[in-house]
Enzyme design. Structure first.
Site, PDB file in Angstrom:
ATOM      1  N   GLU A  36      84.211  68.074 -21.989  1.00 20.47           N
ATOM      2  CA  GLU A  36      84.863  66.768 -21.883  1.00 20.47           C
ATOM      3  C   GLU A  36      83.920  65.641 -21.435  1.00 20.47           C
ATOM      4  O   GLU A  36      84.087  65.073 -20.342  1.00 20.47           O
ATOM      5  CB  GLU A  36      86.073  66.852 -20.945  1.00 20.47           C
ATOM      6  CG  GLU A  36      87.081  67.912 -21.372  1.00 20.47           C
ATOM      7  CD  GLU A  36      88.340  67.945 -20.502  1.00 20.47           C
ATOM      8  OE1 GLU A  36      88.395  67.224 -19.489  1.00 20.47           O
ATOM      9  OE2 GLU A  36      89.272  68.689 -20.843  1.00 20.47           O
TER      10      GLU A  36
ATOM     11  N   GLU B  46      91.323  74.539 -24.447  1.00 19.03           N
ATOM     12  CA  GLU B  46      92.239  74.394 -23.312  1.00 19.03           C
ATOM     13  C   GLU B  46      93.578  73.896 -23.822  1.00 19.03           C
ATOM     14  O   GLU B  46      93.640  72.938 -24.604  1.00 19.03           O
ATOM     15  CB  GLU B  46      91.743  73.362 -22.284  1.00 19.03           C
ATOM     16  CG  GLU B  46      90.609  73.817 -21.420  1.00 19.03           C
ATOM     17  CD  GLU B  46      90.191  72.762 -20.398  1.00 19.03           C
ATOM     18  OE1 GLU B  46      91.025  71.917 -19.993  1.00 19.03           O
ATOM     19  OE2 GLU B  46      89.007  72.789 -20.012  1.00 19.03           O
TER      20      GLU B  46
END
Ligand code: IFM
Length: 452
Positions: free
Chosen positions: A176, A356
């Site tokens: 991220e 995720e």
């Protein structure tokens, strides 16, 4: 409410190929604890946690889930789920405390035991190098805003791969980059807590650059596992069809999606966003974009919700009238299908993983049981959404639930529970929730189909 038959484990299992990757995910700082043991030095998150008011419940990562000491018990939990993959991250300041120079053998030994422990249990290790916990010593030299950190990261990547690369299924450079850049350096709600957009954009550039540089170095070193990066992405939808809402949504999509996907898969930053960022746009040296676009083996996508944007900014999810998680995020499984289809349509992504997906809900452990129907439904509906993308031709190879354990949810502290296994922090007792039982049943159905 009537159970939804399409979420029945056997029905859902029939929608995936037998060789699909199924996993659970964690990250080092969120679960390990032992922050001052065996030669580990501070990361930027250790320091950030000491800042008054930075973490909602005033907590830190000092103990977390004590995974550093309980890793065998945790791997047994992973094995009992029946997954074939485990995604975890290495704490850079545990293996190379100053972020450059000397290695810490005790730190490397820990991850070697972990990787071997996974393999002994028949679970493929998926390792992430940077899940946000930069060594504080590097932050003091400018952190990710300093170009030199990219070279430090390459050395770190090579050192970890030298020790573990022969046993990994995949290696992810960064988790991220948007969050690290923007929340860490523009809004300042995450470590290192800076607040300057120009810095955030330079950080994002150096993260991407170091990803490309690391891929080239690892391949030159002969590392054979799959190499990739993980982005947090969402479909960004305009609140209405008005030109103002649509324009703003396009900018937000540029900020979140295209600013990362375009350089990684097209070798350029989006022109409209360069204009939007103006003088805040990053300094880009000759050759950087070619390095960033180094072909990768897979893209990991972390998906939790969509983003709805009006002319004046993000629409409060409460106004959308849908179910919300404990994070206040809208439950919107269709967004995962939409996102995966769009990535496949707009970019030459060789393989995709949902690295995720999961949800925080308020759980209670009653009589040794945690009943979490909202989380079970959330996960099952997102697996169904992934199946839809797969059926439409998206090269989706895997799905990993966030998270194995309740853990340190960054600035929210320990109050937000994402685990499919409940952690009682006072006793460190682990209790698989009903969602873990559902996932186990689903994976059993997958294996039964494969064996049939
Ligand atoms: O806990 C985080 C994780 O570290 C990164 N992705 C989002 C999760 C939930 O907020």
């Amino acid at each position: 409410m009537q159970p939804d038959p399409s979420l029945d484990p056997a029905t859902l299992a029939a929608r995936f190929p037998p060789d699909f990757t199924w996993g659970v995910a964690t990250s080092a700082f969120q679960i390990e604890g032992a922050v001052r043991e065996d030669g580990r030095a501070d990361s930027i998150w250790d320091v950030f946690c000491r800042r008054p008011g930075a973490i909602a419940d005033g907590s830190d990562g000092a103990l977390a889930c004590d995974h550093y000491h309980r890793w065998q018990e945790d791997l047994d939990l992973v094995a009992r789920l029946g997954v074939n993959a485990y995604r975890f991250s290495v704490s850079w300041p545990r293996v190379q405390p100053q972020g450059h120079g000397a290695w810490n053998p005790r730190g490397l030994d820990f991850y070697e035991r972990l990787v071997d422990g996974l393999l002994q249990r028949g679970i493929a290790p998926h390792l992430t190098l940077n899940h946000w916990d930069l060594p504080q010593a590097l932050q003091e030299g400018g952190g990710w805003a300093a170009r030199d950190t990219a070279q430090r990261f390459v050395d770190y990547a090579r050192g970890v791969a030298r020790r573990l690369g022969d046993r990994l299924r995949s290696l992810t450079t960064h988790n991220e980059p948007f969050v690290q850049a923007v929340l860490g350096h523009e809004t300042g709600i995450f470590a290192p807590g800076l607040q300057q957009r120009a810095v955030a954009l330079q950080v994002a550039h150096h993260l991407l650059l170091s990803h490309g540089m690391a891929l080239r170095a690892l391949r030159a070193d002969g590392v054979g596992c799959d190499l990739g990066i993980v982005l947090n992405l969402a479909p960004v939808q305009p609140a209405s069809e008005s030109p103002q809402d649509r324009t703003r949504a396009r900018i937000e999509d540029g900020r979140l999606v295209r600013w990362y996907m375009d350089p990684l898969f097209r070798g350029s930053y989006p022109a409209d966003m360069l204009e939007e960022f103006g003088a805040d746009a990053p300094t880009v040296a000759d050759g950087d974009l070619g390095l960033i676009a180094t072909p990768m083996d897979f893209l990991g996508v972390n998906y939790y919700s969509r983003s709805v944007v009006g002319a004046s900014g993000a629409v409060d999810p409460k106004a959308l009238g849908a179910e919300l998680t404990d994070m206040g995020w809208e439950v919107y499984p269709g967004g995962l299908t939409e996102l995966l289809l769009r990535l496949h349509r707009d970019y030459p992504v060789p393989a995709l993983y949902v690295t995720e997906n999961g949800a925080a809900f308020r759980d209670e452990c009653v009589g040794g049981r945690v009943d979490d129907p909202a989380r079970t439904r959330y996960i099952a509906r997102h697996i169904a959404a992934a199946a839809q993308a797969l059926a439409a031709g998206v090269p989706l190879r895997g799905f990993m639930v966030w998270s194995l354990l309740d853990n340190f949810e960054w600035a929210s502290g320990y109050a937000k529970r994402f685990g499919i296994v409940h952690v009682d922090y006072a006793s460190q007792r682990r209790t698989p929730k009903a969602s873990a039982a559902w996932y186990r049943d689903f994976l059993l159905a997958m294996r039964q189909r494969a064996a049939a």
